[in-house]
Design a protein around this motif. Structure first.
Motif, mmCIF file in Angstrom:
data_model
loop_
_atom_site.group_PDB
_atom_site.id
_atom_site.type_symbol
_atom_site.label_atom_id
_atom_site.label_comp_id
_atom_site.label_asym_id
_atom_site.label_seq_id
_atom_site.Cartn_x
_atom_site.Cartn_y
_atom_site.Cartn_z
ATOM 1 N N LEU A 191 36.822 -60.096 40.559
ATOM 2 C CA LEU A 191 37.173 -61.162 39.686
ATOM 3 C C LEU A 191 38.602 -60.867 39.014
ATOM 4 O O LEU A 191 38.777 -59.789 38.360
ATOM 5 N N VAL A 192 39.240 -61.767 38.377
ATOM 6 C CA VAL A 192 40.303 -61.794 37.804
ATOM 7 C C VAL A 192 40.384 -62.602 36.566
ATOM 8 O O VAL A 192 39.923 -63.763 36.511
ATOM 9 N N VAL A 193 40.531 -61.836 35.241
ATOM 10 C CA VAL A 193 40.457 -62.538 33.990
ATOM 11 C C VAL A 193 41.877 -62.681 33.550
ATOM 12 O O VAL A 193 42.670 -61.537 33.152
ATOM 13 N N SER A 194 42.657 -63.738 33.323
ATOM 14 C CA SER A 194 43.966 -63.841 32.828
ATOM 15 C C SER A 194 43.734 -64.100 31.336
ATOM 16 O O SER A 194 43.028 -64.801 30.896
ATOM 17 N N TYR A 195 44.557 -63.236 30.541
ATOM 18 C CA TYR A 195 44.503 -63.143 29.265
ATOM 19 C C TYR A 195 45.951 -63.450 28.534
ATOM 20 O O TYR A 195 47.021 -62.712 28.852
ATOM 21 N N ASN A 229 33.626 -66.013 23.937
ATOM 22 C CA ASN A 229 33.484 -65.522 22.535
ATOM 23 C C ASN A 229 35.075 -65.253 22.276
ATOM 24 O O ASN A 229 35.035 -64.669 21.129
ATOM 25 N N TYR A 230 35.929 -65.122 23.196
ATOM 26 C CA TYR A 230 37.175 -64.649 22.945
ATOM 27 C C TYR A 230 38.219 -65.660 23.359
ATOM 28 O O TYR A 230 39.477 -65.500 22.999
ATOM 29 N N GLY A 231 37.812 -66.891 23.301
ATOM 30 C CA GLY A 231 38.952 -68.048 23.331
ATOM 31 C C GLY A 231 39.687 -68.496 22.203
ATOM 32 O O GLY A 231 40.479 -69.343 22.529
ATOM 33 N N ASP A 232 39.239 -67.976 21.054
ATOM 34 C CA ASP A 232 40.030 -68.715 19.831
ATOM 35 C C ASP A 232 41.275 -68.112 19.773
ATOM 36 O O ASP A 232 41.950 -68.708 18.833
ATOM 37 N N GLN A 233 41.704 -66.921 20.335
ATOM 38 C CA GLN A 233 42.964 -66.517 19.888
ATOM 39 C C GLN A 233 43.947 -66.293 21.255
ATOM 40 O O GLN A 233 44.827 -65.717 21.270
ATOM 41 N N ALA A 234 43.220 -66.876 22.248
ATOM 42 C CA ALA A 234 44.031 -66.608 23.724
ATOM 43 C C ALA A 234 43.441 -67.705 24.740
ATOM 44 O O ALA A 234 42.545 -68.122 24.472
ATOM 45 N N ARG A 235 44.421 -67.870 25.517
ATOM 46 C CA ARG A 235 44.203 -68.760 26.654
ATOM 47 C C ARG A 235 43.549 -67.858 27.864
ATOM 48 O O ARG A 235 44.237 -66.969 28.347
#
Length: 849
Positions: free
Chosen positions: A90-94, A253-259
């Motif tokens: 899987l690839v998580v783009s940050y 849980n991490y979508g508030d400071q990044a796409r």
């Protein structure tokens, strides 16, 4: 053609009538005489089916996108074993709101990575946090193992880390975007060696079974291997689905400071099946609601709503249970078979109900037995022939080389036969137990739409034929424009998460769909150069061949191929041995000499060899692998043309031989599937129509009738496919079945109309009167069926899965075209050809009958 020549002989009629009488007598003694026992037997069948309903499953594994016996799949497996690599990640783009290389963002990224690693089943991860930076003035090729540093493991200044990562050809446009604003975390999914061992052994035994046959012991082993493989496959699929759900839970849980977006082949497969599964439930209920509404509007009596629904539900229930018993998984290709069963079963029930209500009005004093028996006697044969020809239409799928497509045809065959049995067992048995329905309101022969179509058939004789001919020409052009190319991203609406994620990964992180180019070195056979003759030129020597990719010539060949692949507008990130060589040259601060090239494999530590060398070169097999990610967002993406161009250019421009160049990967397997679908379906429709023509000859016993009957079917199938071609709608793994569906629908209407027309013409020999009566009897049933399905399937246009939208829209369109063809062009051709003998009527056009 004379009346005698166009009709079956008296002896044929008598034999057919005698057989029909015997079958009906048997049916009467069983079903109609014992309706309670009949319903109990159907209930028992439903209970038995329900015992394995939990075994019904959806399957979207790579196996479902592979042709039967496809050598490309075997080569794909060998390649990934040989180079110890996989597409199972899987690839998580940050993409943070703040500067990526800042303390707060790096800390936040580290927390995210740690939480993802804690997901049960994630083996390991790669990110800018843990990959070697390989950037220091003290590093040389021979000391790289001593000075290797990572961002999280060493005190590396962020500016230095940023420069090292941005300048590294391996990480650039893969782990970090070219503009330095987006990074990626690769999550490796667990590998299941036993699963692959079972699959290989199953394929080996099945191949031997096809070619030589198996012994008794081998037959037993094959059955055992299949069972264990099926269980292991279900477990692997369930594990991947659970991991993807857990990963998405962490990302939320991490979508508030990044796409943040999730990508990768396993995610695409999982989301495709999630959309299909959701559509099966959500839109299945929606279609059901619309069907209930339409039946209520048409018949206005609860029994005529509940009975068709009961027949449809039983058909689907028993069929799904049967699939569970035989462990037949449903794939994306066959996922709409439930909807098709609803169409066909609903059509059968509506035809019986309309005929029953017709007899009820004609015979107000008849009892239940008389009404039911006459309905079954009149409709049993045309419905049976309808079922047979529909099975033949779906038989076109048997010509495919893809197992799921063949299974889809078999599923439809089984389901259609179950539907026919359910309708002719349940509906008459229930009617035998229920009190006689209330007398239908309204005149018997008054349906405005069918009356209007009958008048059009009368008054616009030449126009109908002319318009049909023009439509055929336009559709032929449209069919010639059909294509099978489709991008995965086009399967999803632009506002869906998967579409947005694929866009980000394509534009920032090097592409989506994996493609591998494998280059093999030739064996040195000492062949002389064709440019010289040793007897004339004493300096002539045997032609030199590249003996290793770690030689000067071998390295240059790899670089040339890498650069060529990287220049293609449809390719994103390209990684190969050339990437590693250029990285080594950067570390060495200059080109590598032959000695350094030869020792490069030993210079890197073991863990770096697994990252930089082993996935891209295999010295034992003398092969190099070029790993490519295709850009799904590229408007020029045409997989088949791209693959042909790559192969042609590498052999023509690079001097390689055909057997030295191989293309593999998921992109190749998917393209092979699409091309096979096109060749096996579109190109075999002619054979299907020949088979249907033969069945028409058997059914109607007249060549003239068979020719008349086949024309509207050809036009209906050609119109739908032609419209798709003209609109630029590509055929894919779901829309390819539209051809078989259209043929099946058009054939049903044709058989019912001609069968009723033949009954009506025997009354007075008046073709126009028979046409008007047919429109107001069987035409009503055809209209009700078509309207119910058109309205019901239109709801699929609200799906987020584009193939489902196309399926719903074009199925509805196919119903409309089939109906118009059966109620305008077909009767017009019958009136022109007069296949049932001379016209003895004196009716004037447009007269009310």
């Amino acid at each position: 053609m004379s009346s005698n020549a166009s009709r079956p002989s008296r002896s044929t009629h008598q034999r057919g009538r005698a057989l029909g009488n015997r079958l009906f007598h048997l049916y009467d003694r069983t079903v109609l005489s014992h309706p309670v026992l009949t319903l109990l037997l159907v209930l028992v069948a439903a209970v038995i089916a329900g015992l394995r309903l939990d075994q019904f499953q959806l399957d979207a594994s790579p196996d479902t996108l592979v042709m039967e016996g496809d050598e490309s799949f075997e080569y794909y497996q060998q390649t990934y074993e040989r180079f110890e690599t996989t597409d199972d990640f899987l690839v998580v783009s940050y993409q943070p709101e703040d500067e990526l290389f800042s303390d707060s963002v790096i800390n936040r990224l580290t927390e995210l990575r740690d939480d993802l690693i804690d997901v049960d089943g994630i083996d390991e991860s790669n990110s800018i946090l843990n990959v070697p930076l390989l950037h220091s003035p003290d590093i040389t090729l021979m000391t790289v193992s001593k000075h290797m540093k990572t961002l999280e493991g060493n005190d590396v200044p962020l500016d230095t880390a940023r420069k090292a990562l941005m300048e590294n050809p391996l990480y650039q446009n893969m782990l970090i975007s070219n503009d330095g604003t987006t990074t990626a975390i690769q999550l490796l999914l667990p590998s299941n060696e036993r699963y692959y061992e079972l699959r290989d052994r199953r394929d080996e035994l099945e191949q031997k079974q096809r070619e030589e046959g198996l012994s008794g012991a081998e037959e037993g082993e094959l059955a055992q291997v299949r069972a264990e493989y099926r269980e292991r496959k279900e477990a692997v699929s369930a594990q991947q689905d659970r991991i993807i759900r857990d990963v998405r839970g962490v990302l939320a849980n991490y979508g508030d400071q990044a796409r943040i977006h999730l990508g990768g082949v396993p995610m695409i497969v999982a989301d495709m099946m999630a959309f299909v599964e959701s559509d099966l439930v959500t839109f299945g209920l929606g279609v059901l609601a619309f069907i209930i509404l339409m039946l209520g509007i048409i018949f206005r009596q609860p029994r005529w709503v509940l009975l068709p629904l009961a027949c449809c539900a039983l058909t689907v229930w028993i069929t799904l249970g049967f699939l569970g018993w035989v462990h037949w998984p449903v794939t994306v290709i066959s996922s709409n078979f439930v909807s098709l069963l609803l169409i066909i079963t609903m059509s059968l029930t509506i035809h019986l109900i309309v005929r029953h209500r017709e007899y009820q009005q004609l015979q107000p004093d008849a009892d239940r037995y008389q009404l039911v028996s006459e309905t079954v006697s009149a409709m049993g044969r045309p419905c049976f022939y309808m079922v047979l020809t529909t099975v033949v239409a779906f038989g076109s799928l048997f010509f495919s080389d893809i197992r799921p497509v063949i299974d889809f045809g078999l599923m439809m065959t089984v389901g259609i036969l179950i539907g026919y049995a359910v309708v002719f067992l349940v509906l008459p048995a229930v009617l035998m137990l229920m009190p006689r329905a209330a007398q239908p309101s309204g005149a018997l022969h008054r349906t405005p739409i069918t009356e209007y179509l009958a008048r059009i058939t009368d008054n616009y004789r030449g126009t109908i034929v002319t318009v049909s001919a023009a439509l055929a020409v336009v559709c032929a052009v449209g069919v010639s424009w059909l294509s099978v190319e489709n991008r995965f991203i086009d399967y999803f609406k632009s506002d869906t998460e998967i579409h947005q994620g694929m866009t980000v990964i394509d534009q920032k992180l090097g592409g989506t769909t994996p493609l591998d180019v494998i280059i093999s070195l030739e064996e040195d056979d000492g062949e002389l150069s064709k440019d010289c003759d040793p007897f004339v030129d004493p300096d002539c020597e045997p032609q030199e061949q590249i003996d290793s990719f770690f030689s000067t010539d071998g390295a240059q060949l790899v670089k040339n191929i890498h650069d060529y692949l990287d220049e293609q507008p449809q390719t994103g990130k390209v990684i190969s041995l050339a990437t590693t060589i250029r990285l080594a040259e950067r570390v060495n601060q200059g080109e590598l000499n032959p000695l350094q090239l030869g020792l490069m494999g030993r210079a890197f530590p073991e863990d770096l060899q697994g990252l930089l060398l082993d996935p891209y070169v295999n010295e034992e097999t003398r092969q190099a692998r070029f790993s490519i990610r295709l850009l799904e967002t590229s408007p020029k993406l045409d997989r088949d043309a791209l693959f042909e161009r790559i192969r042609a250019d590498l052999t023509r421009e690079m001097g390689l031989k055909d057997d030295q160049v191989n293309l593999t990967g998921m992109a190749v397997l998917y393209n092979n599937m699409l091309q096979s679908l096109f060749s096996s379906q579109i190109k075999t429709l002619g054979a299907v129509f020949v088979a249907i023509m033969a069945m028409f000859l058997v059914l109607f016993r007249s060549l003239r009738v068979a020719v008349v009957a086949i024309v509207p079917n050809l036009l209906a199938a050609g119109t739908v496919l032609g419209i798709m071609g003209l609109m630029g709608v590509p055929l894919d793994m779901m829309t390819i079945t539209i051809a078989a569906i259209t043929v099946g629908i058009a054939v049903d209407d044709t058989i019912h109309y001609i069968y009723r027309f033949r009954e009506e013409i025997r009354r007075d020999g008046d073709y126009q009167a028979a046409m008007h009566r047919s429109h107001q009897t069987i035409g009503r049933a055809m209209l009700y069926t078509s309207l119910t399905i058109i309205v019901g399937f239109s709801i699929l246009a609200l799906s987020n899965f584009i193939p489902t939208i196309y399926f719903g829209v074009f199925t509805a369109l196919a119903m409309a075209i089939a109906l118009l063809g059966a109620l305008t062009l077909l009767p017009r051709l019958i009136l022109m050809a007069k296949p049932f003998g001379p016209d003895r009527g004196t009716t004037t056009p447009g007269e009310d009958h």
